[in-house]
Structure formats: structure tokens, C-alpha cells
Design a protein around this motif. Structure first.
Motif, PDB file in Angstrom:
ATOM      1  N   PHE B  89       0.828  -1.208   0.000  1.00 36.12           N
ATOM      2  CA  PHE B  89       0.000   0.000   0.000  1.00 36.12           C
ATOM      3  C   PHE B  89       0.861   1.256   0.000  1.00 36.12           C
ATOM      4  O   PHE B  89       0.520   2.250  -0.621  1.00 36.12           O
ATOM      5  N   PHE B  94      -1.455  -2.561  -5.357  1.00 33.78           N
ATOM      6  CA  PHE B  94      -2.513  -3.334  -4.746  1.00 33.78           C
ATOM      7  C   PHE B  94      -2.120  -4.787  -4.812  1.00 33.78           C
ATOM      8  O   PHE B  94      -1.579  -5.218  -5.804  1.00 33.78           O
ATOM      9  N   LEU B  96      -3.798  -8.627  -3.727  1.00 31.42           N
ATOM     10  CA  LEU B  96      -4.739  -9.493  -3.020  1.00 31.42           C
ATOM     11  C   LEU B  96      -4.133 -10.883  -2.919  1.00 31.42           C
ATOM     12  O   LEU B  96      -4.828 -11.867  -2.786  1.00 31.42           O
ATOM     13  N   ASP B 152      -2.489  -6.092 -14.922  1.00 39.03           N
ATOM     14  CA  ASP B 152      -3.295  -5.738 -13.751  1.00 39.03           C
ATOM     15  C   ASP B 152      -2.981  -6.661 -12.568  1.00 39.03           C
ATOM     16  O   ASP B 152      -3.116  -7.879 -12.662  1.00 39.03           O
ATOM     17  N   ILE B 154      -4.425  -6.890  -9.658  1.00 40.33           N
ATOM     18  CA  ILE B 154      -5.563  -7.474  -8.940  1.00 40.33           C
ATOM     19  C   ILE B 154      -5.917  -8.823  -9.546  1.00 40.33           C
ATOM     20  O   ILE B 154      -6.042  -9.826  -8.849  1.00 40.33           O
ATOM     21  N   VAL B 155      -6.061  -8.829 -10.873  1.00 43.07           N
ATOM     22  CA  VAL B 155      -6.399 -10.087 -11.534  1.00 43.07           C
ATOM     23  C   VAL B 155      -5.281 -11.099 -11.348  1.00 43.07           C
ATOM     24  O   VAL B 155      -5.518 -12.258 -11.008  1.00 43.07           O
ATOM     25  N   ILE B 291      -5.482  -6.705   5.068  1.00 41.32           N
ATOM     26  CA  ILE B 291      -5.857  -5.411   4.499  1.00 41.32           C
ATOM     27  C   ILE B 291      -6.460  -4.512   5.563  1.00 41.32           C
ATOM     28  O   ILE B 291      -6.090  -3.343   5.695  1.00 41.32           O
TER      29      ILE B 291
END
Lengths: 337, 373
Positions: B89, B94, B96, B152, B154-155, B291
Motif C-alpha cells: 500500500f 494493490f 490481493l 493488472d 488485482i487479476v 488489508i
């Protein structure tokens, strides 16, 4: 089971029917994900919206006769679906409001909604049924299936068009395939669709020509929530007829991957969703062959990452080529001068 | 300096208000489903504390030490995951992917523990090293894809999570599983690879010290090293950072790789400290919990343990509440969601301030403006 019988079962009409059924709850959220991604507000809460819609669809469908007695029986599943979709839309509205009005990060807000959905559904389910695993104690209805007349007697075609047992596909499966065409029409043949893509491409430029960016993004998010909610209804009122804890099992994220694998357009996304559906169906078939199902499950995410890489490598090459062309053009013009 | 302090106290107030608000909303929701919401909430809020009972003879006895232990154990996991997310962060990226990194970290620790014989201290050190390395690789992949190909993250991290979990389950069921066990799981690790307990009667192991070292290390990295400076600059303004000669791509890839090390160590804590074996599911959905910890700590490593202790307290309290009342522990997820929503809503404070000023008389506004000026 021998290799040949498994192979035969894979290359059969019945297997195509299985793929169609397994793809439905990926196609719908993927179309939703596509719209939100193109509008520049990627919705990673597809998973949570699906889960919530699946849950409320089952609860209202099953308890509707108790709460609102006297309606015709066929009304209750529709009532359940309606409430499920509304619940999904409310969650989407929370994301949209927090992101667009309160400046929340769209990914974090959506993540919060996913967490809310996974916790909230179990929380309410336990309060209603005393069970944390599933709603198997509730007698929940399914959405109706549609049987296409006359084709049933044709050997292969009948199975493809009406499912392997000729009982027809769930109405939401039809909605899923219809949604692809409608989303395409919306994105490329309507004013709002053009605005939506413009906003996603460059919000500042879009705003400068008078497009209400916030309004477009609200609409895009709500459409994505609506489509994801339909996918959830399909899971709990079609694919199965009950709700299970975390029954979406990552389909919302897979749907998002389908958007990227499908090169961010409706047809590509549909094909990607079908590939993911086929991988899911294949997993079940190959399980009987002692091929580890985990290896099959790994294929779609690996393909997605590979597609991301290829897409971006090509894009970079293209951009480099364009830059070179531009430079050459400038140089040649310079020489003339 | 004064301004910074004022900003800090405003932030602090905001987080406290959000937490209180979330707990209140949680209570309202509990009241809707529970026959005794006060009792359920008391269990949630006081459950993890050990209780001292004094009998008639004046002897005192400490009870509930295992609950207290559960709280600390969970807080160690959350601290490592919170630090992991805080680094990413800070770089304004980002990720996940903590779930996958943690899973492979546990796998690496498990393989070393079971198959590489070594004497006591070395065995643990080697297992931790491999766990961190696996996490590093699984963080570096999406980092490099993002940095050099603009893929990307996130993906890619979500996909890498699926791959990691499937890989873990495949290797576990195919190669590592104890065939004599009635469930999918390995044998228990040898003594030399189990983290030694430091608080008797609990599963609080030397992972506590690993977490403390990690806090200091991340703090040192972020505020005392060139890389930390580059990460902070990148997070503040990428263009400016690049203009200043920072290799943004390298920093993005490295920040995600480093964050993976911490998630991998969290996996080692789960397998070598808590479970002492590998099981089919390690700790479902733990990956996203970092998170909320990082957000509560405002990505500052100093505050990560505070946030982790707070959130770990709630998680442990929720489990106790589930056992002793009619409310399920998923309640705490609802509270978590509310916290994330309201902390990320940046414009709430100015909105509330504006509304507050609007209600006050013009003279009051002038006065306060004068006082400030």
C-alpha cells in the motif's frame, strides 16, 4: 472408467450441455465485470453480490409462502429472484455511493462488500435456520426451465438445445446468452454505451465534452451489480436449488479474469467464460480418470495470466512501433523542410 | 511538526470513531437476531481476556489463558499479514495475493520440516528461510508482471491465489499426505522443526519474536534505507519519483516481492507454530485480513501490531461469542466490512466538517478561522 469412455463422454452432446450450464454463473457476472471495467470503475465485488443474491433468492423463494400466503405457486421463485437482485443492487449502490460520493477506493469498498456478503449471509442463515452450512432445511424453489419444442426427438441437437435429460435449461441460462448480445448492443450501438467507454478511456476528456462522469459510473456499477446478481440467482435457484456457504466459490473473481482474458469485449468475454465453464465441467469428468482435479483447476488461472502477459507484450510492441513510425515521419518531414 | 501532530491526532480520532461506530452497528445487528444480545456482545468484547478468580481462602487462579493465547497467536498472523500489505500500500500498489503467498510459505516450511533432517535451531531457520523465499517468489511474479508488462495486479494476484492453493492441495494429497491418517494431512512435524512455545499453556511460540523482528525490520526498511525511501516516493508520486531518478519498475516488483516474504512467514507460523502439520485448508480467507490491519495502522509499521492486536482480539472474541451464545462469529466480518468502508471513505471528514460548519453561525466560523490564523 476407461480412458475411452471418458473421452467419449467429453466429446458428446451431453458434455456440451454441462458446459452451458456450468458457464451460466460465469457469463453473467463477467458481462457485469466488463461493463464496470470499461467504465473505469472495476467491480471486484461481483463475488459478494452473487453470493448475496443467491442467498436472498433462496430465502424469499422458500419462506415466501409463509410470509405472503395465497399467491400462485409460480410467483414465489420470481419473488425470490426479485428480492435477490434488489439485495445485489443495494450492495452495489453502497460501493457506488462510497466511491463516487465519499471518495472511497473502489477496490477497497468492493472488498468490504465481499467480506460483508460472506459474513452476512452466514450470519443471517444461522439466525433463520440454525445451520451454518446450507439452507437444506428450507424447501426452496427453482426458476423455471424452458424446453424448446420439437427438437427433443433429434438425437444430438435435442441434447444440446434442451440439456442431457431433455428437461430444458433454466431461464437464467437463456438470460445469460441474451445478455451478451444486449451488452454488445448497449456498448457499441447506444449513446450511453459510447459515453461509458469514453469515461473509462479518459474521464477528464469525457467530462470536458459534457459527459456526466459520475452518473455514467453509477449506471455502469448498477448494471454490473444487476448482472452479477442474476448469476447468483442462477447458482442457488437453477444450478442448485439451495444456498450453501460461500457457494460462489470464486466465480466472481473468475468472471473478472474472463473479462481480461476476453480482451475486454463481449464476445471475447463470452468465449473466456465458456472456457472457464468447460474447465469446471472437465474437472468433474476427469476426476473419474484419476487425473488430479487440482491440475485442471489450475489451467484457467494460468491461461488468464498468460493472456495478460501476451496482451500487454503485444500492446507494448504496438506502442513502440507507433512511436517509431511517428518519429520516422517527423524526421522525413524535417528533411523536406 | 505541530501540523503533523494535529493531522495525526485527527487521523487517530477518525479511526477510533469508525471503530466505535462499527461496533455499535454490530450491536444493533446482533440485537436483531439474538435472544440475549448484551450477553453475546459481552463475550465478544471481554472473551479473550484471561480471568483471575479469587476463592475464599484468598488464593487466586488465572483462567482462560488459552483464550488469551488464541488472541496472541492470531495477532501474530495478522501482524505479519498487515506488514505485508502495508509495504504494498505504501508503494501505492494493490495486492490481493497474501492468501497464495501464505499457502506456499506454509508448504515450503512443511517440506523442509518433514523431509530435510537438521538439528534443532538450523532446522527451524531453514524452514523459515524457505517459507519466506516461496512467499517472495509468489509476490515477485505479480510485481514483475505489473512493473514490466503493466499487467493488472488485482487479476494476477487473484489468479495466483487459485494456482497456489491448487498446487498446495495437489502436492499435499499426492506426495505429502500421511497415508495412515484418516484425513488429508501430513504427519506431525519432528520436534526440531516445531517453533518452541514461550507462554506455557498456549500456542504462542517464538513466532512472537519473529513478528517483533519483522516489525522492526519493516520499519527500518521503510524509514532508514534507500529502497524504503524509493517505495515511499513511488507511493507519493510516481512521476516525481521517476523524475528524481528512481527506477519505478524495479521498486514496484521488489515491494511486492518483499511483501510476499512476510505473508510466507505467516504461513510458517501457521504450520510450524499452530498446526504442527500441513492440513488441506490452513486458515480459510485469512489472506484478506491483512488489508483491514494495514488500513487501521495507516500503513505505518509502528502501528501494525496495535491494529493486529485489536483485530485479533475481535476475531478471538467472536469465536468465544459463537461458542457461548446464539450469534455466529461471522458477525465480526460484518464489523470488518464497516470498518474498511468508512476508513477508505476519504471525503467523509471534510463532508462532516462542512456540515458542522454549516450548522454553526457565521460569527462562530469567523472566530474559529481567526483562532486558527
Amino acid at each position: 472408467m476407461t480412458f475411452e469412455t471418458v473421452l467419449a463422454s467429453i466429446f458428446s452432446a451431453a458434455f456440451i450441455a454441462t458446459i452451458i450450464r456450468a458457464s451460466t454463473p460465469i457469463i453473467l457476472p463477467a458481462m457485469g465485470g466488463l461493463i464496470s471495467e470499461l467504465a473505469g470503475v472495476i467491480n471486484i465485488a461481483l463475488e459478494g453480490i452473487m453470493l448475496t443474491a443467491a442467498f436472498f433468492g433462496v430465502v424469499v423463494g422458500a419462506l415466501g409462502p409463509e410470509w405472503l400466503p395465497g399467491l400462485p405457486v409460480w410467483v414465489y421463485p420470481w419473488l425470490g429472484a426479485l428480492v435477490g437482485v434488489l439485495a445485489g443492487l443495494i450492495l452495489t449502490l453502497i460501493i457506488a455511493f462510497f466511491h463516487l460520493e465519499l471518495g472511497a477506493d473502489v477496490i477497497l469498498a468492493a472488498l468490504a462488500i465481499n467480506i460483508l456478503a460472506s459474513g452476512g449471509t452466514v450470519f443471517i442463515m444461522f439466525a433463520l435456520t440454525g445451520d451454518k452450512g446450507s439452507t437444506s432445511t428450507l424447501a426452496s424453489p427453482a426458476m423455471p426451465s424452458i424446453i424448446i419444442p420439437f427438437v427433443g426427438s433429434i438425437p444430438v441437437v435435442g441434447q444440446i438445445f434442451n440439456g442431457e435429460n431433455l428437461t430444458g435449461y433454466n431461464i437464467i441460462t437463456y438470460a445469460a446468452f441474451l445478455s451478451v448480445a444486449l451488452v454488445w448492443l448497449f456498448l457499441y450501438r447506444t449513446r450511453l454505451g459510447t459515453h461509458l467507454r469514453a469515461v473509462g478511456e479518459n474521464p477528464v476528456a469525457a467530462a470536458s465534452v459534457g459527459i456526466d462522469v459520475k452518473r455514467v459510473q453509477y449506471i455502469a456499477l448498477l448494471m454490473s451489480g444487476f448482472l452479477a446478481a442474476l448469476g447468483g440467482i442462477n447458482l442457488s435457484m437453477g444450478y442448485l436449488t439451495l444456498f450453501q456457504t460461500n457457494m460462489t466459490a470464486g466465480r466472481g473473481y473468475i468472471a473478472l479474469a474472463a473479462v481480461f482474458l476476453g480482451n475486454r469485449n463481449p464476445l471475447g468475454t463470452l468465449i473466456a467464460a465458456l472456457i472457464f465453464g468447460a474447465a469446471g465441467a472437465l474437472e468433474a469428468q476427469l476426476g473419474t480418470l484419476n487425473i488430479p482435479s487440482q491440475l485442471i483447476t489450475m489451467i484457467p488461472p494460468i491461461v488468464t495470466i498468460a493472456a495478460l502477459v501476451i496482451y500487454n507484450v503485444r500492446r507494448q510492441a504496438q506502442m513502440a512501433a507507433n512511436a517509431r513510425k511517428f518519429q520516422e515521419k517527423m524526421e522525413s518531414e524535417h528533411k523536406v523542410v | 511538526m505541530n501540523e503533523a501532530r494535529q493531522k495525526f491526532s485527527l487521523e487517530f480520532m477518525r479511526i477510533v470513531v469508525v471503530i466505535v461506530l462499527a461496533l455499535l452497528l454490530g450491536f444493533v445487528i446482533t440485537a436483531m437476531v439474538s435472544s440475549d444480545p448484551v450477553d453475546a456482545y459481552r463475550e465478544l468484547l471481554t472473551g479473550p481476556l484471561p480471568k483471575i478468580t479469587i476463592n475464599d481462602n484468598g488464593d487466586w487462579q488465572l483462567r482462560g489463558i488459552n483464550r488469551f493465547g488464541n488472541w496472541l497467536e492470531d495477532s501474530i498472523t495478522l501482524t505479519l499479514l498487515g506488514l505485508s500489505i502495508a509495504i504494498v500500500f505504501k508503494a501505492r500498489q494493490f495486492s490481493l495475493g497474501a492468501e497464495g503467498q501464505l499457502t506456499l510459505g506454509a508448504l515450503g516450511a512443511g517440506i523442509v520440516s518433514l523431509y530435510i533432517p537438521a538439528p534443532f535451531v538450523i532446522h527451524i531457520g531453514l524452514a523459515l528461510l524457505v517459507a519466506g523465499f516461496f512467499g517472495y517468489i509468489w509476490g515477485l511474479i505479480p510485481g514483475a508482471l505489473k512493473a514490466y508488462l503493466n499487467a493488472d495486479e488485482i487479476v494476477s494476484t487473484l489468479m495466483l491465489n487459485i494456482i497456489a492453493i491448487q498446487l498446495y492441495q495437489f502436492i499435499l494429497t499426492r506426495y505429502l499426505k500421511d497415508p495412515t491418517a484418516g484425513y488429508v494431512g501430513t504427519e506431525f512435524f519432528p520436534e526440531s522443526a516445531i517453533l518452541p512455545v514461550v507462554i506455557p499453556g498456549t500456542r504462542v511460540t517464538i513466532a512472537l519474536f519473529i513478528a517483533i523482528i519483522a516489525i522492526v525490520a519493516v520499519w527500518f526498511l521503510m524509514s532508514r534505507t534507500p529502497l524504503g525511501y524509493e517505495i515511499r516516493m513511488l507511493g507519493a508520486n510516481r512521476r516525481f519519483a521517476e523524475y528524481g531518478g528512481i527506477n519505478a519498475k524495479r521498486v514496484i516488483a521488489l515491494s511486492m516481492g518483499l511483501s510476499g516474504i512476510l505473508a510466507g512467514l505467516a504461513g510458517a507460523h501457521l504450520s510450524m507454530g499452530l498446526l504442527k502439520q500441513l492440513t488441506l485448508t490452513l486458515s480459510p480467507n485469512i489472506g484478506f485480513e491483512g488489508i483491514v490491519v494495514a488500513m487501521l495502522a495507516r500503513n505505518d509499521p509502528k502501528f501494525v501490531p496495535v491494529a493486529a492486536l485489536f483485530y485479533g482480539y475481535l476475531r478471538t472474541g467472536a469465536q468465544i461469542m459463537e461458542r457461548s451464545s446464539d450469534v455466529t462469529r461471522e458477525m465480526v466480518l460484518v464489523i470488518q466490512a464497516i470498518i474498511i468502508l468508512f476508513i477508505t471513505a476519504e471525503r467523509i471528514v471534510p463532508l462532516v466538517q462542512g456540515w458542522w460548519l454549516h450548522r454553526q453561525s457565521p460569527e462562530a466560523i469567523l472566530d474559529s478561522a481567526e483562532a486558527k490564523g
